[in-house]
Design an enzyme around this catalytic site. Sequence first.
Site, PDB file in Angstrom:
ATOM      1  N   ASP A  58       0.830  -1.206   0.000  1.00 26.08           N
ATOM      2  CA  ASP A  58       0.000   0.000   0.000  1.00 26.08           C
ATOM      3  C   ASP A  58       0.869   1.262   0.000  1.00 26.08           C
ATOM      4  O   ASP A  58       1.978   1.254   0.535  1.00 26.08           O
ATOM      5  CB  ASP A  58      -0.907  -0.026   1.243  1.00 26.08           C
ATOM      6  CG  ASP A  58      -2.053   0.958   1.119  1.00 26.08           C
ATOM      7  OD1 ASP A  58      -2.309   1.466  -0.001  1.00 26.08           O
ATOM      8  OD2 ASP A  58      -2.702   1.226   2.143  1.00 26.08           O
ATOM      9  N   ASN A  73     -10.374  -3.371  -6.757  1.00 26.05           N
ATOM     10  CA  ASN A  73      -9.583  -2.404  -7.538  1.00 26.05           C
ATOM     11  C   ASN A  73     -10.118  -2.178  -8.956  1.00 26.05           C
ATOM     12  O   ASN A  73      -9.782  -1.171  -9.597  1.00 26.05           O
ATOM     13  CB  ASN A  73      -8.104  -2.828  -7.634  1.00 26.05           C
ATOM     14  CG  ASN A  73      -7.317  -2.631  -6.357  1.00 26.05           C
ATOM     15  OD1 ASN A  73      -6.317  -3.317  -6.117  1.00 26.05           O
ATOM     16  ND2 ASN A  73      -7.722  -1.698  -5.508  1.00 26.05           N
TER      17      ASN A  73
HETATM   18  C1  FPP Z   1      -2.050   0.046  -3.379  1.00 18.92           C
HETATM   19  O1  FPP Z   1      -1.549   1.378  -3.324  1.00 18.92           O
HETATM   20  C2  FPP Z   1      -1.421  -0.677  -4.482  1.00 18.92           C
HETATM   21  C3  FPP Z   1      -2.090  -1.236  -5.522  1.00 18.92           C
HETATM   22  C4  FPP Z   1      -3.560  -1.171  -5.647  1.00 18.92           C
HETATM   23  C5  FPP Z   1      -1.402  -1.912  -6.638  1.00 18.92           C
HETATM   24  C6  FPP Z   1      -0.140  -2.629  -6.313  1.00 18.92           C
HETATM   25  C7  FPP Z   1       0.641  -2.787  -7.574  1.00 18.92           C
HETATM   26  C8  FPP Z   1       1.987  -2.725  -7.669  1.00 18.92           C
HETATM   27  C9  FPP Z   1       2.867  -2.648  -6.497  1.00 18.92           C
HETATM   28  C10 FPP Z   1       2.705  -2.730  -8.990  1.00 18.92           C
HETATM   29  C11 FPP Z   1       2.455  -3.858  -9.921  1.00 18.92           C
HETATM   30  C12 FPP Z   1       2.513  -5.190  -9.298  1.00 18.92           C
HETATM   31  C13 FPP Z   1       3.367  -6.196  -9.660  1.00 18.92           C
HETATM   32  C14 FPP Z   1       3.248  -7.535  -9.022  1.00 18.92           C
HETATM   33  C15 FPP Z   1       4.421  -6.006 -10.654  1.00 18.92           C
HETATM   34  P1  FPP Z   1      -2.569   2.595  -3.508  1.00 18.92           P
HETATM   35  O2  FPP Z   1      -2.600   2.954  -4.940  1.00 18.92           O
HETATM   36  O3  FPP Z   1      -3.910   2.243  -2.936  1.00 18.92           O
HETATM   37  O4  FPP Z   1      -1.865   3.690  -2.656  1.00 18.92           O
HETATM   38  P2  FPP Z   1      -2.560   4.913  -1.863  1.00 18.92           P
HETATM   39  O5  FPP Z   1      -3.334   4.289  -0.722  1.00 18.92           O
HETATM   40  O6  FPP Z   1      -1.397   5.722  -1.397  1.00 18.92           O
HETATM   41  O7  FPP Z   1      -3.444   5.631  -2.847  1.00 18.92           O
END
Ligand code: FPP
Length: 258
Positions: A27, A75
Amino acid sequence: MNPEAESTASTQLPRSPLPRHVAIIMDGNGRWAETRGLPRLEGHREGAKSVRDVVRAARRSGLEALTLYAFSAQNWARPSEEVTGLMELLRDYLIDERPEIIENGIQLRAIGDIDRLPALVRAPLDALSTDSAANSDMVLNLALSYGGRESIAAAAQRLAKRVAAGELDPGDLDVEQFGAEMPTAKLPGLDLLIRTSGEQRISNFLLWEAGYAELYFTEVLWPDFRKEALADALEEYQTRERRFGLTGAQIESGDLAP
Ligand code: FPP
């Protein structure tokens, strides 16, 4: 810490073994980007670099399984450009990391509603899952279009069908039967669940599997979570006493945890 103090500390505090199975809620990508005035996708792009670093470090540390929450069932409701960007990052990861995954004995698996993924992800995912299936040094388990409640509901549906077909007695639907039906059934039990970015919730991840997992929350945002941060989490885990509902005295006397 000087070496003498370290050796005193290590004689006082017996170290628990390393976790066999670690899962991570990655996250904070959006906030990492926003604080730099960048589009959210840049945070995901930097987060993909953390994935590469942490997978490599997990393999070197000797973990048996690493489950990453890469895309939740919820998501899909994000803005379409963000969903598309995440799918492209997943595709790039599966294509770019393929040689390293294969050469390092890593077996790639996926849990979640895989049928919902676009072909651009499905094709390299299916190919790498098949081609790495015989690898046995570590399992990299990607949670994609995954939800813990959805996973439990799907297991219940499959079991209910077996009951309706007369193959199972309703009285046999116990914890073992359910556990065997979960998509993580072939992995070691979940030992450690990490969440980055300071949020302290499970967000529909591995609800069944987290029953006795140790929880580790860190303020570090996922794009900044690299091998040193993983080492910190593993070190903290090794100070925990896992009791599985037993007393500390029972654990010390060597009674087996369930
Ligand atoms: C949550 O952060 C993260 C995600 C919804 C996506 C995770 C994806 C990756 C780390 C990259 C691609 C994955 C791989 C396996 C190559 P958020 O966007 O909710 O963060 P925030 O809470 O700060 O908005």
